[in-house]
Design a protein around this motif. Structure first.
Motif: not given
Length: 76
Positions: A12-40
């Motif tokens: 459940g923890l792994v699924l929750f982390n994937v559900a948070i990090v993956w969309p945040l990675w895409r949002i940051l990339r589309r915003a023109g920022l570095t997507p590595w912030w999503a790992l925080l």
């Protein structure tokens, strides 16, 4: 073995982390920022600085807003 992993809380923890990090990675990339912030988001309270960066930085992908033209006011 796989059944034990699926029934564990770690799954459940792994699924929750994937559900948070993956969309945040895409949002940051589309915003023109570095997507590595999503790992925080994997760190407790790590999402707070990510939201701050998103809220207070200029998004280079968006066009620059033109200043509003003020209309002359009529006086009574």
């Amino acid at each position: 073995m796989l059944q034990d992993f699926i029934e564990s809380p770690l799954f459940g923890l792994v699924l929750f982390n994937v559900a948070i990090v993956w969309p945040l990675w895409r949002i940051l990339r589309r915003a023109g920022l570095t997507p590595w912030w999503a790992l925080l988001a994997l760190v407790p309270f790590g999402l707070v600085p990510v939201i701050g960066v998103l809220a207070h930085s200029r998004w280079p992908v968006l066009p620059v807003r033109q200043p509003r033209k003020t209309k002359a006011r009529r006086t009574a």
